[in-house]
Design a protein around this motif. Structure first.
Motif, PDB file in Angstrom:
ATOM      1  N   SER A  44       2.437   1.576  -3.399  1.00 55.92           N
ATOM      2  CA  SER A  44       1.461   1.925  -4.436  1.00 55.92           C
ATOM      3  C   SER A  44       1.028   3.381  -4.301  1.00 55.92           C
ATOM      4  O   SER A  44       0.921   4.102  -5.303  1.00 55.92           O
ATOM      5  N   TYR A  45       0.790   3.813  -3.083  1.00 55.68           N
ATOM      6  CA  TYR A  45       0.347   5.200  -2.885  1.00 55.68           C
ATOM      7  C   TYR A  45       1.481   6.181  -3.209  1.00 55.68           C
ATOM      8  O   TYR A  45       1.241   7.229  -3.804  1.00 55.68           O
ATOM      9  N   SER A  46       2.707   5.829  -2.840  1.00 57.85           N
ATOM     10  CA  SER A  46       3.785   6.776  -3.173  1.00 57.85           C
ATOM     11  C   SER A  46       4.030   6.805  -4.679  1.00 57.85           C
ATOM     12  O   SER A  46       4.303   7.859  -5.250  1.00 57.85           O
TER      13      SER A  46
ATOM     14  N   ALA B  11      -5.091  -0.590  -5.204  1.00 59.42           N
ATOM     15  CA  ALA B  11      -3.989   0.278  -5.639  1.00 59.42           C
ATOM     16  C   ALA B  11      -2.712  -0.456  -6.028  1.00 59.42           C
ATOM     17  O   ALA B  11      -1.726   0.215  -6.324  1.00 59.42           O
TER      18      ALA B  11
ATOM     19  N   TYR C 286       1.731   6.377  -6.945  1.00 59.81           N
ATOM     20  CA  TYR C 286       0.621   7.150  -7.541  1.00 59.81           C
ATOM     21  C   TYR C 286       0.786   8.642  -7.251  1.00 59.81           C
ATOM     22  O   TYR C 286       0.583   9.482  -8.130  1.00 59.81           O
TER      23      TYR C 286
ATOM     24  N   LEU D  16       0.831  -1.206   0.000  1.00 54.39           N
ATOM     25  CA  LEU D  16       0.000   0.000   0.000  1.00 54.39           C
ATOM     26  C   LEU D  16       0.869   1.261   0.000  1.00 54.39           C
ATOM     27  O   LEU D  16       0.626   2.187  -0.794  1.00 54.39           O
TER      28      LEU D  16
ATOM     29  N   LEU E 107      -3.965  11.223  -5.413  1.00 53.66           N
ATOM     30  CA  LEU E 107      -4.041  10.245  -4.334  1.00 53.66           C
ATOM     31  C   LEU E 107      -5.337  10.410  -3.541  1.00 53.66           C
ATOM     32  O   LEU E 107      -5.946   9.421  -3.136  1.00 53.66           O
TER      33      LEU E 107
ATOM     34  N   VAL F 172      -7.941   7.465  -2.824  1.00 46.56           N
ATOM     35  CA  VAL F 172      -8.310   7.094  -1.452  1.00 46.56           C
ATOM     36  C   VAL F 172      -9.825   7.210  -1.268  1.00 46.56           C
ATOM     37  O   VAL F 172     -10.459   6.325  -0.682  1.00 46.56           O
TER      38      VAL F 172
END
Lengths: 487, 368
Positions: free
Chosen positions: A35-37, A158, A39, A32, A47, A51
């Motif tokens: 994936s978030y960084s 994600a 994106y 996670l 982001l 979310v």
């Protein structure tokens, strides 16, 4: 961070190392966070949308799961779908609808200034919204239980290799894998790496080489004869295939390196013998999504002939619109819908014609003919997909058969084919297509991995060196991003 | 697992050998055409390589042709150019000097693109003045306060060199409150690490590995396409080549010019306020001086800019007039024919103008 850049692969290797080092129960945290960084590296504001969509799907599915009353479940599902599709609509289609309305009113002589919202479409939104929609519907249908762990669910939405352009993963297939205890497997890792290399080769060596020709022609189609236009159209068919399937191979290969199986998205689509066969081989995760969540709920082929045909047009019109907020994409989708309707209507006369000329007794030539016709139809449809506008697409279609009389004039053929002014470009483009053809021909009988498994080490190494040397030496210095990133 | 590790090692061996050959066996400039390409820093590694070029290097490179069409039949003949860089990664012969009275901040012209060390503007000026001149180039003016030596030694004169097209996009801003002052202990330690020969050598080797010149060389050979016919040229036979052609001589809006004047004036006020003489040295675009050959109207941007800067009290060198006079009346070329940069004659002309201005004890103007 470009998907094919050294930085991306360094990032992926670092995440992989961390993934297998941390305790299994914390692996979702690694996925996670990575994936978030990844994106957020495109644009931090994206982001927030990701979310929000994740939380809405997570909460919506739990609410649906909790309710027993059918009516309430239905209402919950509708609320969830409105939320997901509303976000997609706002970010992707508001300006398109606004501009179309303005055009329509303009034709009626009415003035309309429009709202002109300055949104930037978040990358991958069409993919993760469709994934969330399928999840909500699956939970509603009780095909999958709602995931209770918000972190694991967020990692499912994600997972960075597939976040930008799919495959559109079903929860039933992908979610359970995130809770499984898989150990590092060198063989699986190596197979994943090979697939990543093959994907890179398709994108950087084949697609980018062909793109040089295609871009030249589409930038100014009026300057080219029918032979050049046809060459660009055929090259675009292979460019988009190598571009998108190259991305998918990288995504699936990276997934394998993590020990996670992603859905196959392509199965040699240009070997299809009909348009319906093409859609069973092209962007499989989207076509199966459209079948399961749109075509069948609309009644499929069980609601009368006319309704069946209408369903084709609706599904493929929306398929086009999903690709992009432009009438060219809608036209591309509708053309495929039209092909399918025509295919149904002409099925019996075609079979009778084949019997009359004896083709039904010669399966190999009949198959080749079908493949050729399907390829031509698909290529003609791609013109709408690639064109900047409908008028450009119609111009290309209208001039596709002009100037062929000069085909055999030696002094005219060169300029018609050497669109990038480089003989090397043309030779490499043709050679790379031949290489692709050979690989696909071999794959027809046997999976490449199995084909290579029994070969001596030097033969395998020779093939891998060709791939790696091709990627390193033949890729252009400034490769464009993947075509499907814009969707 | 062991079996796979062995296979990976075996597979990667040729690649490792190629990298080792490039880094440790072949000369550093084996796959590059110009000294600039050989020495320029691509990755700073979090500030380890702070300057624009590899530090502590001496390179004699045979360069053929300029940066506009190096492989054409009209490429200027082969020339050996000497490049020497100091520990900070700037093109200056390493020396124990701790203070330079004159600093030249500028672009690739000030860095001596296409020129040998002794032909560089800073070196020519140093000889003329008999004073130490440091070339902080290519960099923007704010780097004075980031340079490990210059940031704490206030110079007497700062010359800001800028090519005409660069003035329109130039970054002339510096941090408010920036001043020449002694470094803190932490900063001193950081610079000690950066300047350590082992650190520098490791960072340069790593940067060279990532630049992968051998790979880029091979890629360029395989993927070479015929150069676009749009290389702006003029004249018959071997033409004079230009970077932007007619576009460079387009009209510049008054507001854009006034904005440039404001920014340069602010800089002038900032430095003169600290007791440092500030001189602005604009270099006309090659297209400007050869506007007649290009068939475009003579551009007036620089002429107006110089007049307005003088009006605002900024000390500025009128290279426009001098360059035009020399080119028209004496027929001498001040730029390489196939390169964007000035040649040794162009440097000499500018250096003569600047040294003449500096000989006047007090500036001709003070910012108003």
């Amino acid at each position: 961070m470009d998907f094919y850049s050294p930085e991306f692969f360094a990032f992926s290797l670092a995440v992989l190392a961390l993934y297998f080092v941390v305790p299994v129960r914390l692996r979702w945290v690694v996925l996670l966070a990575a994936s978030y960084s990844f994106y957020a590296a495109f644009k931090a504001a994206y982001l927030g949308i990701l979310v929000f969509c994740t939380l809405a799907a997570y909460g919506g599915a739990l609410a649906i799961n909790r309710c027993e009353a059918r009516q309430t479940r239905r209402l919950m599902l509708i609320a969830g779908l409105v939320c997901q599709l509303g976000i997609l609509g706002i970010f992707k289609y508001v300006n398109f609808l606004d501009a179309s309305l303005g055009q329509l009113l303009g034709w009626g002589g009415m003035a309309y200034s429009g709202v002109a919202l300055t949104f930037i479409v978040p990358v991958g939104i069409s993919f993760y919204v469709f994934q969330n929609v399928s999840y909500l519907v699956d939970v509603y249908r009780r095909d999958v239980p709602a995931e209770r762990h918000p972190g694991i669910f967020a990692a499912y939405v994600a997972f960075f290799p597939k976040l930008l352009s799919g495959p559109i993963e079903r929860a039933s297939q992908f979610l359970p894998q995130l809770s499984e205890h898989s150990r590092f497997d060198a063989e699986r890792f190596t197979n994943g790496l090979k697939l990543v290399c093959w994907g890179l080769f398709k994108k950087l060596v084949i697609a980018e080489r062909l793109a040089a020709f295609v871009n030249v022609v589409y930038a100014d189609p009026q300057a080219y004869s029918g032979v050049s236009l046809a060459l660009a159209c055929v090259f675009y068919s292979f460019q988009i295939y190598c571009d998108f399937s190259g991305y998918t191979d990288i995504a699936i290969g990276l997934g394998q390196m993590f020990g996670l199986r992603l859905t196959d998205n392509f199965n040699r689509p240009y070997s299809a013998t009909s348009i319906s066969d093409f859609w069973r081989r092209w962007h499989i995760s989207l076509s199966s999504w459209l079948r399961d969540y749109l075509y069948i709920p609309l009644g499929g082929n069980r609601a009368g002939v006319l309704r069946h045909y209408l369903n084709y047009l609706v599904v493929f019109g929306l398929c086009g619109l999903w690709h992009g907020a432009s009438w060219t994409f809608v036209a591309w989708g509708l053309l495929h819908g039209f092909y399918l309707v025509c295919g149904r209507i002409t099925a019996k006369p075609r079979a009778a014609l084949a019997a009359a000329v004896g083709l039904d007794r010669k399966p190999a030539p009949a198959r080749c003919l079908k493949i050729l016709i399907t390829f031509i139809l698909v290529t003609l449809a791609w013109i709408f997909f690639r064109a900047e506008s409908l008028s450009q697409a119609f111009y290309i279609l209208g001039h596709l058969f002009s100037g062929w009389e000069n085909l055999f004039a030696a002094e005219a053929l060169g300029p018609m084919l050497l669109l990038t002014k480089s003989r090397t470009d043309l030779v490499l483009a043709v050679l790379s297509l031949v290489f692709l053809g050979v690989v696909h021909a071999l794959e027809r009988h046997e999976n490449m991995r199995r084909l290579f498994a029994g070969r001596p080490l030097w033969a395998r190494f020779a093939f891998y060196y060709v791939l790696v040397a091709g990627i390193l030496l033949l890729s252009p210095p400034n490769a464009a991003n993947f075509i499907y990133f814009q969707f | 697992m062991k079996k796979y590790a062995l296979k990976y090692c075996l597979f990667l061996l040729p690649f490792a050998a190629a990298i080792a050959l490039e880094l440790f066996v072949l000369p550093g400039d084996f796959f590059t055409f110009r000294a600039w390409e050989t020495l320029v820093v691509k990755h700073t590694f979090g500030g380890l390589l702070k300057g624009p070029f590899y530090p502590n290097m001496t390179l004699v490179k045979t360069e053929t042709g300029g940066d506009l069409k190096p492989s054409s039949a009209c490429a200027e003949k082969k020339k050996d150019v000497l490049w020497q860089t100091d520990a900070y990664g700037y093109r200056k012969v390493p020396s124990p000097v701790r203070r330079y009275p004159v600093i030249v901040v500028g672009d690739s012209n000030a860095a001596g693109g296409g020129l040998s060390q002794e032909e560089m503007f800073s070196e020519v000026l140093e000889k003329r003045l008999g004073l130490g001149v440091y070339p902080l180039a290519p960099d923007s003016i704010k780097y004075i306060f980031k340079h490990g030596l210059l940031k704490e030694t206030k110079p007497d004169v700062i010359i800001l060199e800028n090519i005409e097209r660069g003035i329109l996009t130039g970054n002339f801003t510096i941090r408010p409150g920036a001043s020449f002052q002694e470094m803190s202990r932490a900063e001193r330690l950081l610079w000690k690490i950066r300047l350590h020969p082992v650190v520098q050598r490791a960072a340069v080797t790593l940067d060279r590995a990532l630049k992968a010149n051998m790979l880029q060389f091979l890629r360029a050979r395989i993927n070479a396409r015929p150069a676009a016919a749009a290389a702006h040229s003029s004249g018959n036979g071997c033409p004079i080549l230009f970077l932007q052609g007619e576009k460079a001589n387009r009209d510049v809006p008054d507001e854009t010019r006034r904005a440039a004047v404001r920014k340069i004036r602010e800089l002038s006020i900032f430095f003169t306020g600290q007791g440092i003489r500030f001189i602005f040295l604009p270099i006309p675009n090659k297209e400007n001086i050869y506007s007649r050959e290009l068939g475009t109207p003579r551009p007036v941007f620089l002429e107006k800019l110089i007049a307005e800067l003088r009006e605002a009290g900024v000390e500025v060198i009128d290279t426009q007039k001098a360059y035009e006079d020399i080119t028209r009346r004496e027929g001498r070329h001040l730029y390489h024919r196939d390169d964007t940069h000035w040649n040794a004659a162009g440097v000499e002309t500018a250096a003569a103008l600047v040294s003449e201005a500096l000989r006047q004890k007090t500036p001709a103007a003070a910012p108003r």
